[in-house]
Design a protein around this motif. Structure first.
Motif, short mmCIF file in Angstrom:
data_model
loop_
_atom_site.label_atom_id
_atom_site.label_comp_id
_atom_site.label_asym_id
_atom_site.label_seq_id
_atom_site.Cartn_x
_atom_site.Cartn_y
_atom_site.Cartn_z
N HIS A 179 11.12 5.51 -11.11
CA HIS A 179 9.66 5.54 -11.06
C HIS A 179 9.12 4.76 -9.86
CE1 HIS A 179 10.82 2.11 -13.68
NE2 HIS A 179 9.97 1.48 -12.91
N LYS A 180 9.99 4.44 -8.93
CA LYS A 180 9.56 3.69 -7.75
C LYS A 180 10.46 4.08 -6.58
CE LYS A 180 8.17 -0.93 -6.39
NZ LYS A 180 7.84 -2.27 -6.85
N PHE A 181 10.01 5.04 -5.77
CA PHE A 181 10.88 5.60 -4.74
C PHE A 181 10.93 4.74 -3.48
CE2 PHE A 181 9.75 10.09 -6.45
CZ PHE A 181 10.34 9.77 -7.64
N THR A 182 9.92 3.90 -3.30
CA THR A 182 9.99 2.97 -2.17
C THR A 182 9.59 1.59 -2.65
OG1 THR A 182 9.29 2.53 0.10
CG2 THR A 182 7.61 3.38 -1.39
N VAL A 183 10.21 0.59 -2.06
CA VAL A 183 9.94 -0.78 -2.50
C VAL A 183 9.84 -1.67 -1.27
CG1 VAL A 183 12.42 -1.16 -2.82
CG2 VAL A 183 10.81 -2.69 -3.91
N VAL A 184 8.91 -2.61 -1.32
CA VAL A 184 8.82 -3.61 -0.25
C VAL A 184 9.48 -4.88 -0.78
CG1 VAL A 184 7.32 -4.95 1.24
CG2 VAL A 184 6.72 -2.59 0.67
N LEU A 185 10.65 -5.18 -0.23
CA LEU A 185 11.35 -6.39 -0.66
C LEU A 185 10.72 -7.60 0.01
CD1 LEU A 185 15.01 -5.07 -0.30
CD2 LEU A 185 13.63 -5.16 -2.39
N GLU A 235 8.52 -14.54 2.32
CA GLU A 235 7.50 -13.96 3.19
C GLU A 235 8.07 -13.13 4.34
OE1 GLU A 235 4.19 -14.41 2.05
OE2 GLU A 235 5.39 -15.30 0.45
N LYS A 236 9.36 -12.79 4.23
CA LYS A 236 9.92 -11.81 5.16
C LYS A 236 10.04 -10.51 4.37
CE LYS A 236 10.96 -14.69 8.56
NZ LYS A 236 10.05 -14.70 9.72
N TYR A 237 9.63 -9.41 4.99
CA TYR A 237 9.59 -8.16 4.23
C TYR A 237 10.60 -7.15 4.74
CZ TYR A 237 5.29 -10.40 2.89
OH TYR A 237 4.39 -11.31 2.44
N MET A 238 11.01 -6.30 3.84
CA MET A 238 11.88 -5.18 4.22
C MET A 238 11.57 -4.03 3.28
SD MET A 238 14.20 -3.67 5.98
CE MET A 238 14.87 -4.95 7.03
N ARG A 239 11.21 -2.91 3.85
CA ARG A 239 10.90 -1.76 3.03
C ARG A 239 12.15 -0.91 2.85
NH1 ARG A 239 7.32 3.36 4.43
NH2 ARG A 239 7.72 4.30 2.41
N ARG A 240 12.40 -0.51 1.62
CA ARG A 240 13.55 0.35 1.37
C ARG A 240 13.08 1.67 0.77
NH1 ARG A 240 18.48 -0.96 1.40
NH2 ARG A 240 18.42 1.16 2.21
N ALA A 283 0.85 -1.20 0.00
CA ALA A 283 0.00 0.00 0.00
C ALA A 283 0.88 1.25 0.00
CB ALA A 283 -0.91 0.00 1.22
N CYS A 284 2.05 1.18 0.69
CA CYS A 284 2.96 2.32 0.74
C CYS A 284 3.49 2.65 -0.65
CB CYS A 284 4.11 2.04 1.70
SG CYS A 284 4.93 0.45 1.44
N GLU A 285 3.79 1.61 -1.43
CA GLU A 285 4.30 1.82 -2.79
C GLU A 285 3.28 2.59 -3.62
OE1 GLU A 285 5.45 -1.74 -4.76
OE2 GLU A 285 7.06 -2.23 -3.36
N GLY A 286 2.04 2.15 -3.56
CA GLY A 286 0.97 2.79 -4.33
C GLY A 286 0.75 4.22 -3.90
N ALA A 287 0.72 4.43 -2.58
CA ALA A 287 0.49 5.78 -2.06
C ALA A 287 1.63 6.70 -2.47
CB ALA A 287 0.37 5.74 -0.55
N CYS A 288 2.85 6.16 -2.45
CA CYS A 288 4.02 6.95 -2.82
C CYS A 288 3.94 7.36 -4.29
CB CYS A 288 5.30 6.15 -2.59
SG CYS A 288 6.80 6.98 -3.11
N ALA A 289 3.55 6.40 -5.14
CA ALA A 289 3.44 6.69 -6.57
C ALA A 289 2.40 7.78 -6.80
CB ALA A 289 3.06 5.42 -7.34
N GLU A 290 1.28 7.68 -6.07
CA GLU A 290 0.23 8.67 -6.24
C GLU A 290 0.70 10.06 -5.79
OE1 GLU A 290 -4.29 9.37 -4.69
OE2 GLU A 290 -3.50 7.32 -4.63
N GLN A 291 1.33 10.08 -4.62
CA GLN A 291 1.83 11.35 -4.07
C GLN A 291 2.80 12.03 -5.02
OE1 GLN A 291 1.19 12.96 -1.16
NE2 GLN A 291 2.77 14.52 -1.49
N ASN A 292 3.69 11.23 -5.64
CA ASN A 292 4.73 11.79 -6.50
C ASN A 292 4.36 11.76 -7.98
OD1 ASN A 292 7.01 12.42 -4.56
ND2 ASN A 292 6.56 10.30 -4.03
N LYS A 293 3.09 11.41 -8.26
CA LYS A 293 2.58 11.34 -9.64
C LYS A 293 3.44 10.45 -10.52
CE LYS A 293 0.38 15.84 -9.29
NZ LYS A 293 0.89 16.16 -7.93
N LEU A 294 3.72 9.25 -10.01
CA LEU A 294 4.49 8.27 -10.76
C LEU A 294 3.54 7.21 -11.29
CD1 LEU A 294 7.34 7.75 -8.14
CD2 LEU A 294 7.45 9.17 -10.18
N PRO A 295 3.90 6.57 -12.40
CA PRO A 295 3.06 5.47 -12.88
C PRO A 295 3.15 4.30 -11.92
CG PRO A 295 5.11 5.55 -14.11
CD PRO A 295 5.11 6.75 -13.21
N TYR A 296 2.06 3.60 -11.74
CA TYR A 296 2.12 2.42 -10.87
C TYR A 296 1.12 1.39 -11.38
CZ TYR A 296 2.82 -0.27 -6.59
OH TYR A 296 3.16 -1.26 -5.70
#
Lengths: 257, 391
Positions: free
Chosen positions: A43-49, A53-58, A17-30
């Motif tokens: 075109h992707k300022f944040t990514v959930v690695l 099933e272990k996650y890390m947001r960068r 959800a953070c990725e999508g919200a970030c794209a919307e905020q920065n007007k990036l394609p998603y």
């Protein structure tokens, strides 16, 4: 008093959800293809690695004393008092030293454009200035990303580890690394698994490494000038003296004859 | 005048044609289409070779002007002009290369008004700009003489010593600063090359290369332009170069030892091979050659040592900027044809401009406007040189 983000990987469910919200905020394609990409890019300022099933947001770590801002010859990048490290596109001349210098490999370039700019998370500076949390924080359904005062978040991160030691690696990434960052990370698995190397990163802010050398220049210039001028004076004076002595000798010989 | 197509003119034309097309691709389609650079690898050969090596290869300018005008070593005077010309062309070409590499080239003037004194790049930009101005003033007497402009010539000559001092200071600053650029990347640059002494290494090696380039140029131009070789001068330069290399070598290996990476130089890896290639070319081979008196005294031996030193330190600059970055970037970087073409074109333009300048300007003192007289002088000088060699 600066703002920061606390990301707790153990609370993250990888919903992006953070990725999508970030794209919307920065007007990036998603879209789905971009959602599947596992790297930060222009075109992707944040990514959930996602690793088993272990996650890390960068995202940009928004260092307290950022290397990118320190190296930029035109001051296109700078750390605001409120916390975000922001980018002024109108200044940038595209030397890409920020990309080479960033210890986290964050600044990305628009390689496909004829007049490219640097792209990275700027921590929603308008929102932060207005006292609102970042877009990614607002979108997070589980509270894995939290927005607040850096000092308070550090306290909270430490408390979480103390209360639930079995859940966490006993380290808050971002308190000390490269002099501290405005993004703090808690993890249940070794940070190294996601390419974060707390043991290899120096505790000193990186700008110190170059500034230690640079700050000597103002002393060096007059000193160097003096030394070189002195050497010039001595070598040429020696010549003059030698010439004068030779002339004297000649005269002496002429006189005795 | 009839145009004759020689082999070298043909090569030059091919390089220029490719370079022009590559330039067209770069400016119409952007850096992504014209380079193999990526987010992980933002600096390629345009920085590693065109800028780092370009500035290094132009270092003869400050070493020689300092030797002649500050240290008053008059014997070297005859080769000041060609060396200053090389330096001037070198810096001019470095600036052009930078324009091509910048994402927004039309903003190259931004550092003039948007200052960040904490940035090494800012300092380099200023130094290069100022030094280019100093070099053009240092070179201007050649042009002024050619057109017999006595008055400005007088002013320039009066200001020569302050100009030379300024030039030496500016060179010292930015030659070392090119090393300082990498100090902010302790986690990225391989420990063979990352060292707190990087600025010192870059400065010392610039001196060594400055001397080597002077020997190299004198040798080549004596062949190409049929001039007498200033062998006694070159021997002197060779001896100084030997000392400089010795100091550099001791410093480098002591530092590797103190940082605990000396043992790594014996563990096979991609970096290890390129490290030893660099050391062999820049240090071991030329030092061995120069230590043999017979070699040090001969024109061929000096020329060979100089070429090795130049190649060795080109390898060093490429190791710092490219090889040493590959592991941390997680990828190999091989330049695209467009990158090679533009670099080759820049080098070719440098050679061509040097040739033209020598043809039309009084660069070499003994070829000034009077061919017959110059020939006579050259023969006389050659005879002296030979008699020196015979001793």
């Amino acid at each position: 008093m600066s703002k920061a983000l606390l990301y707790d990987a153990t609370l993250c469910v990888g919903c992006k959800a953070c990725e999508g919200a970030c794209a919307e905020q920065n007007k990036l394609p998603y879209d789905e293809t971009i959602a599947a990409e596992q790297v930060q890019s222009d075109h992707k300022f944040t990514v959930v690695l996602n690793k088993n099933e272990k996650y890390m947001r960068r995202l940009c770590m928004h260092c307290q004393d950022p290397a990118c801002a320190s190296v930029c010859p035109v001051g296109a990048l700078h750390k605001t008092a409120a916390g975000p490290v922001v980018y002024e596109e109108d200044r940038c001349m595209g030397c890409r030293y920020c990309m080479a210098a960033c210890p986290f490999g964050v600044p990305k370039y628009e390689w496909s454009k004829v007049l490219p700019k640097v792209q990275k998370c700027v921590m929603c500076p308008d929102r932060v200035a207005a006292g609102r949390p970042t877009a990614c924080t607002e979108a997070c359904p589980t509270g894995a990303t939290k927005f607040g005062e850096r000092e308070e978040l550090i306290q909270e991160a430490r408390d979480r580890i103390r209360q639930n030691p079995s859940n966490y690696v006993p380290h808050v990434f971002g308190i000390e690394e490269v002099g501290g960052t405005s993004v703090l990370i808690l993890s249940g698995v070794a940070f190294e698994e996601f390419g974060l190397k707390p043991n290899e990163l120096p505790k000193d802010p990186l700008p110190l490494y170059t500034y230690r050398v640079l700050s000597r220049i103002p002393d060096f210039v007059p000193l160097g000038g003096m030394v070189l001028g002195g050497v010039w004076w001595i070598t040429h004076r020696r010549e003059e003296v030698a010439a004068a002595e030779a002339a004297e000798k000649k005269e002496d010989r002429g006189g005795s004859r | 005048m009839k145009f004759k197509l020689t082999f070298w003119k043909f090569v030059f034309a091919v390089i220029m044609a490719l370079g022009t097309y590559a330039l067209f691709v770069r400016f119409t389609q952007g850096l992504g289409a014209s380079t193999n650079l990526t987010d992980q690898f933002p600096w390629g050969i345009w920085i590693g070779f065109d800028v780092l090596c370009g500035v290094m290869l132009a270092a003869g300018g400050f070493t020689l002007t300092a030797a002649v005008h500050i240290f008053n070593i008059k014997r070297l005077h005859a080769i000041v002009r060609p060396t200053v010309l090389t330096a001037f062309l070198g810096y001019a070409l470095v600036s052009i290369a930078l324009v091509i590499d910048l994402g927004r080239p039309y903003r190259i003037w931004h550092p003039l008004v948007m200052r960040n004194p904490h940035s090494v790049m800012f300092e380099v930009a200023y130094c290069v700009m100022l030094y280019l101005a100093v070099l053009s003033l240092e070179f201007s007497p050649v042009v002024l003489e050619r057109f017999k402009l006595e008055k400005p010539l007088k002013y320039i000559k009066a200001a020569l010593i302050p100009l030379v001092i300024l030039g030496v200071i500016l060179s010292t600053l930015h030659q070392s600063s090119l090393g300082t650029l990498y100090l902010i990347m302790p986690t990225k640059l391989h420990p063979f090359w990352y060292s707190p002494l990087l600025p010192v290494y870059f400065f010392i090696s610039a001196i060594a290369v400055g001397l080597a380039m002077t020997i190299f140029e004198s040798s080549i131009s004596s062949k190409v332009f049929g001039r007498a070789l200033e062998l006694p001068i070159l021997r002197e330069l060779g001896r100084v170069m030997m000392v400089v290399l010795g100091v550099y070598g001791i410093l480098r290996f002591e530092d590797l030892f103190h940082r605990g990476v000396l043992k790594l130089t014996l563990v096979p890896s991609y970096e290890m091979y390129l490290f030893w290639l660099e050391i062999a070319l820049a240090l071991v081979l030329p030092l061995v050659l120069l230590c043999i008196r017979k070699v040090r005294m001969s024109a061929g031996g000096l020329y060979l040592s100089a070429v090795l030193v130049v190649l060795g330190f080109i390898t060093n600059r490429l190791n710092v900027s490219i090889t040493g970055m590959e592991t941390s970037a997680g990828q190999h970087y091989i330049p695209k044809w467009t990158e090679y073409s533009i670099t080759a074109a820049i080098v070719a333009v440098g050679f061509a401009l040097f040739g033209l300048a020598v043809k039309y300007l009084p660069i070499f003192e003994d070829t000034e406007h009077a061919p017959e007289e110059a020939n006579a002088k050259a023969i006389a000088a050659a005879a002296t040189a030979m008699s020196h060699a015979g001793k």
